[in-house]
Design a protein around this motif. Structure first.
Motif, short mmCIF file in Angstrom:
data_model
loop_
_atom_site.label_atom_id
_atom_site.label_comp_id
_atom_site.label_asym_id
_atom_site.label_seq_id
_atom_site.Cartn_x
_atom_site.Cartn_y
_atom_site.Cartn_z
N GLY A 184 0.81 -1.21 0.00
CA GLY A 184 0.00 0.00 0.00
C GLY A 184 0.84 1.25 0.00
O GLY A 184 0.59 2.19 -0.77
N VAL A 185 1.86 1.30 0.85
CA VAL A 185 2.70 2.49 0.95
C VAL A 185 3.49 2.71 -0.34
O VAL A 185 3.57 3.83 -0.85
CB VAL A 185 3.68 2.36 2.15
N ALA A 186 4.03 1.65 -0.90
CA ALA A 186 4.93 1.79 -2.04
C ALA A 186 4.22 1.85 -3.38
O ALA A 186 4.72 2.49 -4.31
CB ALA A 186 5.94 0.64 -2.05
N LEU A 187 3.04 1.19 -3.50
CA LEU A 187 2.48 1.02 -4.84
C LEU A 187 0.98 1.26 -5.00
O LEU A 187 0.51 1.42 -6.12
CB LEU A 187 2.79 -0.42 -5.33
N ASP A 188 0.21 1.27 -3.90
CA ASP A 188 -1.24 1.33 -4.08
C ASP A 188 -1.90 2.06 -2.90
O ASP A 188 -2.22 1.45 -1.89
CB ASP A 188 -1.80 -0.10 -4.20
N ALA A 189 -2.10 3.35 -3.07
CA ALA A 189 -2.69 4.16 -2.00
C ALA A 189 -4.11 3.73 -1.69
O ALA A 189 -4.54 3.79 -0.53
CB ALA A 189 -2.66 5.63 -2.39
N GLU A 190 -4.86 3.29 -2.71
CA GLU A 190 -6.23 2.84 -2.47
C GLU A 190 -6.24 1.61 -1.57
O GLU A 190 -7.05 1.48 -0.65
CB GLU A 190 -6.92 2.54 -3.80
N PHE A 191 -5.33 0.69 -1.84
CA PHE A 191 -5.22 -0.50 -1.00
C PHE A 191 -4.79 -0.13 0.41
O PHE A 191 -5.27 -0.72 1.39
CB PHE A 191 -4.22 -1.49 -1.62
N VAL A 325 25.01 2.77 -0.52
CA VAL A 325 23.74 2.18 -0.13
C VAL A 325 22.62 2.84 -0.93
O VAL A 325 22.57 4.07 -1.04
CB VAL A 325 23.49 2.37 1.38
N ARG A 326 21.76 2.02 -1.50
CA ARG A 326 20.65 2.54 -2.29
C ARG A 326 19.33 2.18 -1.61
O ARG A 326 19.15 1.06 -1.14
CB ARG A 326 20.68 1.99 -3.71
N PHE A 327 18.43 3.15 -1.57
CA PHE A 327 17.14 2.98 -0.90
C PHE A 327 16.00 3.18 -1.88
O PHE A 327 16.08 4.01 -2.79
CB PHE A 327 16.99 4.00 0.23
N VAL A 328 14.93 2.42 -1.66
CA VAL A 328 13.66 2.70 -2.32
C VAL A 328 12.95 3.75 -1.48
O VAL A 328 12.66 3.51 -0.30
CB VAL A 328 12.79 1.43 -2.43
N LEU A 329 12.70 4.91 -2.05
CA LEU A 329 12.02 5.99 -1.34
C LEU A 329 10.77 6.38 -2.11
O LEU A 329 10.62 6.06 -3.28
CB LEU A 329 12.95 7.21 -1.19
N GLY A 330 9.87 7.08 -1.45
CA GLY A 330 8.63 7.49 -2.08
C GLY A 330 8.37 8.97 -1.98
O GLY A 330 8.94 9.66 -1.12
N GLY A 331 7.47 9.46 -2.85
CA GLY A 331 7.08 10.86 -2.82
C GLY A 331 5.73 11.09 -2.19
O GLY A 331 5.41 12.20 -1.76
N LYS A 332 4.94 9.99 -2.09
CA LYS A 332 3.63 10.05 -1.46
C LYS A 332 3.12 8.62 -1.32
O LYS A 332 3.72 7.68 -1.86
CB LYS A 332 2.65 10.88 -2.28
N LEU A 333 2.02 8.44 -0.61
CA LEU A 333 1.45 7.11 -0.46
C LEU A 333 1.12 6.53 -1.83
O LEU A 333 0.51 7.19 -2.67
CB LEU A 333 0.17 7.16 0.39
N GLY A 334 1.54 5.29 -2.05
CA GLY A 334 1.23 4.61 -3.30
C GLY A 334 2.20 4.88 -4.42
O GLY A 334 2.03 4.36 -5.53
N GLN A 335 3.24 5.66 -4.15
CA GLN A 335 4.21 5.99 -5.20
C GLN A 335 5.62 5.87 -4.64
O GLN A 335 5.95 6.45 -3.61
CB GLN A 335 3.97 7.41 -5.71
N SER A 336 6.45 5.08 -5.34
CA SER A 336 7.84 4.93 -4.91
C SER A 336 8.75 4.91 -6.12
O SER A 336 8.32 4.63 -7.24
CB SER A 336 8.02 3.66 -4.08
N ASP A 337 10.01 5.20 -5.88
CA ASP A 337 11.00 5.29 -6.94
C ASP A 337 11.92 4.07 -6.93
O ASP A 337 12.00 3.34 -5.94
CB ASP A 337 11.86 6.54 -6.75
N LEU A 338 12.62 3.87 -8.05
CA LEU A 338 13.64 2.83 -8.09
C LEU A 338 14.74 3.15 -7.09
O LEU A 338 14.94 4.32 -6.72
CB LEU A 338 14.23 2.73 -9.50
#
Length: 361
Positions: A184-191, A325-338
């Motif tokens: 939900g946090v990384a890919l699907d805000a609705e979920f 070190v590389r991290f997966v980070l996000g800009g908002k709920l349901g959206q994350s970057d490589l």
């Protein structure tokens, strides 16, 4: 009512059966085949006799010790030796009956025995149902770090019978919820919103809620894996929370902190980084941390863990490149970057902020 999620990978495509009672379909899927059921002591006590009774003649059972320490080179080689001694040929099948440890180990054995035989995933933990049984990642831990030896090897089918979650201890159930929240946090805000609204039903293990949750998690992962089976790009976003999470598991000796607990802690830290580095809204980060806490997961740094130890452990993470070190980070709920490198100073600064002021507290 059972449902099916399909993983589309050409000749390696397979079904994921989800719902109450889907384990009853296992004999039909394995009709005319022989092989080994691989499980652990705890799962065997609850489900071993039933599965062996279903499969009948031509099937043996290998029972392993429980816990993350079993996901080792020693147990992997021992499993291969036992299978080889039985003279199982390339038409044979391994059935992984258990959680993520059993699934990863059995899948890696299937990938390497005779350069690859078929296997089936029968996940019995929530974490395995929503994540590790799906997508073909198999492997073992090395002393240097988690999942450093492994192979991509897709199962021929997955049977996620939500009835078996009735015997899952509360701590293990909570650990599985970390991976569900991750989607939900990384890919699907609705979920994510659905998880918030249905948290009580999920914690009460209501059948309809469990089936819907596992189904959506598998749908998300199936969509990602179909586009990027071998983690060359998009699939890496599924590692949200895993960089620090794996480091915590290694630093605490693989076992005292469950994988899902490590991921929950890793997500809390990644959210701290995301707020600072990507402008992730603070209120949304608070919602994410609050949901993890609602499901009984840790979100504050564990006492006694030094940054220097964790930083060294992150240096051997599979996403690390040229020592960065590389991290997966996000800009908002349901959206994350490589995965992307984060400045060294910001890594430590985020750790210090997290230690002094946990998001949402």
């Amino acid at each position: 009512m059972a449902c099916e999620v399909h993983i589309s990978l050409g000749e390696r495509s397979y079904p994921i059966w989800i719902g109450a009672g889907v384990l009853d379909r296992l004999p039909e899927a394995l009709r005319g085949l022989r092989g080994w059921v691989v499980t652990d002591v705890h799962v065997d006590a609850f489900h071993g006799a039933r599965v062996m009774g279903m499969l009948g003649a031509g099937w043996g059972k290998i029972v392993l010790p429980p816990g993350e320490s079993t996901k080792s080179a020693g147990h992997w080689s021992g499993l291969l030796e036992q299978v080889a001694e039985s003279k199982l040929d390339r038409q044979g099948v391994l059935v992984a009956l258990g959680g993520g440890v059993v699934g990863d180990l059995t899948g890696f054995a299937a990938a390497t025995y005779m350069r690859g035989i078929r296997f089936v995933q029968v996940p019995t933990s929530l974490l395995a149902m929503v994540d590790s049984s799906v997508g073909g990642k198999t492997g073992i831990n090395l002393a240097a770090g988690k999942n450093l030896a492994g192979a991509f090897h897709q199962p021929m089918a997955v049977f996620a019978d939500t009835d078996v979650l009735a015997t899952l201890p509360e701590r293990e159930f909570a650990a599985g919820m970390a991976e569900a929240v991750k989607y939900g946090v990384a890919l699907d805000a609705e979920f994510f919103g659905w998880l918030e609204k249905n948290a009580s039903a999920i914690q009460g293990r209501e059948p309809a809620a469990l089936e819907r949750m596992v189904e959506r998690c598998c749908q998300i992962k199936a969509e990602v894996v179909a586009k990027d089976e071998r983690e060359a790009g998009l699939r890496a976003v599924l590692n949200f929370g895993h960089t620090l999470g794996h480091a915590i598991e290694k630093a605490t000796g693989f076992g005292s902190v469950l994988h899902g607990e490590g991921v929950a802690l890793g997500m809390a830290y990644a959210l701290e980084l995301s707020v600072a580095q990507r402008g992730f809204p603070g209120a949304e980060a608070q919602r994410a941390v609050a949901l993890l806490k609602q499901f009984g997961l840790p979100t504050a740094p564990l006492p006694g863990l030094a940054w220097e130890v964790l930083r060294a452990a992150m240096g051997v993470d599979k996403k690390a490149a040229a020592g960065c070190v590389r991290f997966v980070l996000g800009g908002k709920l349901g959206q994350s970057d490589l995965p992307a490198a984060v400045p060294e100073a910001e890594l430590k600064s985020a750790w210090e902020r997290w230690c002094t002021h946990v998001i949402g507290e």
